[in-house]
Design a protein around this motif. Structure first.
Motif, mmCIF file in Angstrom:
data_model
loop_
_atom_site.group_PDB
_atom_site.id
_atom_site.type_symbol
_atom_site.label_atom_id
_atom_site.label_comp_id
_atom_site.label_asym_id
_atom_site.label_seq_id
_atom_site.Cartn_x
_atom_site.Cartn_y
_atom_site.Cartn_z
ATOM 1 N N VAL A 1 0.837 -1.204 0.000
ATOM 2 C CA VAL A 1 0.000 0.000 0.000
ATOM 3 C C VAL A 1 0.869 1.250 0.000
ATOM 4 C CG1 VAL A 1 -1.691 1.322 1.342
ATOM 5 C CG2 VAL A 1 -1.984 -1.151 1.061
ATOM 6 N N ALA A 2 1.956 1.235 0.775
ATOM 7 C CA ALA A 2 2.848 2.401 0.847
ATOM 8 C C ALA A 2 3.493 2.684 -0.510
ATOM 9 C CB ALA A 2 3.921 2.178 1.915
ATOM 10 N N ILE A 3 3.941 1.644 -1.209
ATOM 11 C CA ILE A 3 4.540 1.835 -2.538
ATOM 12 C C ILE A 3 3.513 2.422 -3.494
ATOM 13 C CG2 ILE A 3 5.475 0.645 -4.563
ATOM 14 C CD1 ILE A 3 6.739 -1.384 -2.575
ATOM 15 N N MET A 4 2.325 1.855 -3.493
ATOM 16 C CA MET A 4 1.280 2.346 -4.397
ATOM 17 C C MET A 4 0.930 3.799 -4.077
ATOM 18 S SD MET A 4 0.914 -0.037 -6.495
ATOM 19 C CE MET A 4 -0.439 0.658 -7.424
ATOM 20 N N ASP A 5 0.809 4.114 -2.790
ATOM 21 C CA ASP A 5 0.499 5.495 -2.402
ATOM 22 C C ASP A 5 1.585 6.462 -2.836
ATOM 23 O OD1 ASP A 5 -1.894 4.691 -1.299
ATOM 24 O OD2 ASP A 5 -1.199 4.798 0.789
ATOM 25 N N GLU A 6 2.842 6.043 -2.689
ATOM 26 C CA GLU A 6 3.960 6.927 -3.014
ATOM 27 C C GLU A 6 4.094 7.187 -4.518
ATOM 28 O OE1 GLU A 6 8.778 7.339 -2.367
ATOM 29 O OE2 GLU A 6 7.672 5.807 -1.244
ATOM 30 N N TYR A 7 3.818 6.171 -5.338
ATOM 31 C CA TYR A 7 4.084 6.301 -6.773
ATOM 32 C C TYR A 7 2.842 6.436 -7.654
ATOM 33 C CZ TYR A 7 8.898 5.457 -5.640
ATOM 34 O OH TYR A 7 10.162 5.584 -5.118
ATOM 35 N N ARG A 8 1.667 6.278 -7.095
ATOM 36 C CA ARG A 8 0.427 6.318 -7.880
ATOM 37 C C ARG A 8 0.324 7.554 -8.771
ATOM 38 N NH1 ARG A 8 -2.860 5.031 -4.095
ATOM 39 N NH2 ARG A 8 -3.195 2.926 -4.818
ATOM 40 N N GLU A 9 0.694 8.695 -8.257
ATOM 41 C CA GLU A 9 0.577 9.951 -8.999
ATOM 42 C C GLU A 9 1.816 10.262 -9.842
ATOM 43 O OE1 GLU A 9 -2.291 11.579 -9.083
ATOM 44 O OE2 GLU A 9 -3.104 10.052 -7.734
ATOM 45 N N ARG A 10 2.787 9.359 -9.852
ATOM 46 C CA ARG A 10 4.034 9.596 -10.590
ATOM 47 C C ARG A 10 4.105 8.830 -11.903
ATOM 48 N NH1 ARG A 10 8.811 9.628 -6.078
ATOM 49 N NH2 ARG A 10 7.684 10.772 -4.467
ATOM 50 N N GLY A 11 2.988 8.249 -12.309
ATOM 51 C CA GLY A 11 2.986 7.495 -13.555
ATOM 52 C C GLY A 11 1.651 6.821 -13.782
ATOM 53 N N THR A 12 1.668 5.818 -14.647
ATOM 54 C CA THR A 12 0.465 5.090 -15.026
ATOM 55 C C THR A 12 0.647 3.619 -14.695
ATOM 56 O OG1 THR A 12 0.158 6.620 -16.866
ATOM 57 C CG2 THR A 12 -1.075 4.562 -16.959
ATOM 58 N N THR A 13 -0.348 3.034 -14.068
ATOM 59 C CA THR A 13 -0.317 1.618 -13.733
ATOM 60 C C THR A 13 -1.424 0.898 -14.490
ATOM 61 O OG1 THR A 13 0.469 2.112 -11.500
ATOM 62 C CG2 THR A 13 -0.466 -0.067 -11.858
ATOM 63 N N ARG A 14 -1.075 -0.260 -15.020
ATOM 64 C CA ARG A 14 -2.090 -1.143 -15.593
ATOM 65 C C ARG A 14 -1.773 -2.549 -15.135
ATOM 66 N NH1 ARG A 14 -1.433 -3.301 -21.306
ATOM 67 N NH2 ARG A 14 0.795 -3.597 -21.471
ATOM 68 N N SER A 15 -2.789 -3.403 -15.117
ATOM 69 C CA SER A 15 -2.580 -4.769 -14.661
ATOM 70 C C SER A 15 -3.612 -5.693 -15.283
ATOM 71 C CB SER A 15 -2.651 -4.849 -13.131
ATOM 72 O OG SER A 15 -3.950 -4.508 -12.693
ATOM 73 N N VAL A 16 -3.316 -6.968 -15.207
ATOM 74 C CA VAL A 16 -4.238 -7.989 -15.697
ATOM 75 C C VAL A 16 -4.094 -9.217 -14.802
ATOM 76 C CG1 VAL A 16 -2.619 -9.038 -17.353
ATOM 77 C CG2 VAL A 16 -5.083 -9.174 -17.769
ATOM 78 N N LEU A 17 -5.199 -9.938 -14.624
ATOM 79 C CA LEU A 17 -5.182 -11.223 -13.930
ATOM 80 C C LEU A 17 -5.413 -12.318 -14.962
ATOM 81 C CD1 LEU A 17 -7.305 -10.609 -10.707
ATOM 82 C CD2 LEU A 17 -4.826 -10.646 -10.944
ATOM 83 N N LEU A 18 -4.589 -13.356 -14.897
ATOM 84 C CA LEU A 18 -4.700 -14.507 -15.782
ATOM 85 C C LEU A 18 -4.897 -15.748 -14.919
ATOM 86 C CD1 LEU A 18 -1.596 -13.621 -17.988
ATOM 87 C CD2 LEU A 18 -3.989 -13.077 -18.489
ATOM 88 N N GLU A 19 -5.624 -16.730 -15.414
ATOM 89 C CA GLU A 19 -5.839 -17.976 -14.675
ATOM 90 C C GLU A 19 -5.253 -19.143 -15.455
ATOM 91 O OE1 GLU A 19 -9.857 -18.715 -13.523
ATOM 92 O OE2 GLU A 19 -10.017 -16.844 -12.418
ATOM 93 N N TYR A 20 -4.648 -20.077 -14.717
ATOM 94 C CA TYR A 20 -4.051 -21.274 -15.301
ATOM 95 C C TYR A 20 -4.460 -22.477 -14.466
ATOM 96 C CZ TYR A 20 -1.182 -18.021 -17.912
ATOM 97 O OH TYR A 20 -0.756 -17.011 -18.745
ATOM 98 N N GLU A 21 -4.724 -23.584 -15.118
ATOM 99 C CA GLU A 21 -5.105 -24.810 -14.413
ATOM 100 C C GLU A 21 -3.898 -25.501 -13.793
ATOM 101 O OE1 GLU A 21 -8.055 -25.968 -13.511
ATOM 102 O OE2 GLU A 21 -8.797 -24.077 -14.356
ATOM 103 N N ASN A 22 -2.698 -25.286 -14.366
ATOM 104 C CA ASN A 22 -1.491 -25.874 -13.783
ATOM 105 C C ASN A 22 -0.333 -24.915 -14.000
ATOM 106 O OD1 ASN A 22 -0.777 -26.249 -16.470
ATOM 107 N ND2 ASN A 22 -1.395 -28.379 -16.485
ATOM 108 N N PHE A 23 0.749 -25.198 -13.314
ATOM 109 C CA PHE A 23 1.903 -24.316 -13.361
ATOM 110 C C PHE A 23 2.796 -24.673 -14.539
ATOM 111 C CE2 PHE A 23 4.650 -21.208 -11.688
ATOM 112 C CZ PHE A 23 5.928 -21.614 -11.980
#
Length: 159
Positions: free
Chosen positions: A107-129
């Motif tokens: 949370v601290a990292i996100m709070d510190e850098y949230r306004e200093r750039g752009t974040t995007r993310s994705v969740l992927l699912e896999y049945e096995n490793f």
């Protein structure tokens, strides 16, 4: 793209760095219920000067990885020329990922850098490793961003 070595979590069983790079199955099928969740994060900094601090904080958080319930493992990555960095993390489920996201250090990292750039993310699912497949899919998603194509000199997609 520069990548860190595989950092195994407690749910990673006996999987080592060499097996992760080779894409070996870790035997997780017997140690989990439901699919594996992979979180791919991509932070593009507004300024180069923020990258060292982000990297330092990311590696500090990575040291906790071997003790995070539900963490299978992760890679950190960076494309310095594009001011981009992030992580590919593998989890036994959504609850384990949610607990990590709420950690005070995260949370601290996100709070510190949230306004200093752009974040995007994705969740992927896999049945096995399958580390090689996970890494390949994550890199394909990361490279699909126009900013990365521009950094490589490839034409931008229109539309």
């Amino acid at each position: 793209m520069l990548r860190s070595g595989w950092c195994q979590g407690p749910a990673g069983g006996s999987l080592g760095d060499r097996a992760a790079v080779a894409g070996a199955d870790s035997g997780l099928r017997g140690h989990r219920s439901g699919p594996l969740i992979v979180s791919v994060t991509d932070f593009t900094s507004d300024a180069y000067r923020a990258l060292p601090g982000i990297a330092r904080r990311g590696f500090a958080l990575r040291r906790r990885w071997p003790h995070l319930d539900g963490a299978v493992g992760m890679w950190l990555w960076v494309v310095p020329s594009a001011r981009r960095c992030g992580a590919v993390s593998v989890w036994t489920g959504r609850q384990a990922l949610a607990k990590f996201v709420r950690l005070p250090e995260h949370v601290a990292i996100m709070d510190e850098y949230r306004e200093r750039g752009t974040t995007r993310s994705v969740l992927l699912e896999y049945e096995n490793f399958d580390a090689a497949r996970i890494r390949r899919d994550a890199e394909a998603w990361l490279m699909s961003d126009d900013r990365c194509r521009a950094a490589r000199g490839a034409p931008r997609q229109s539309g």
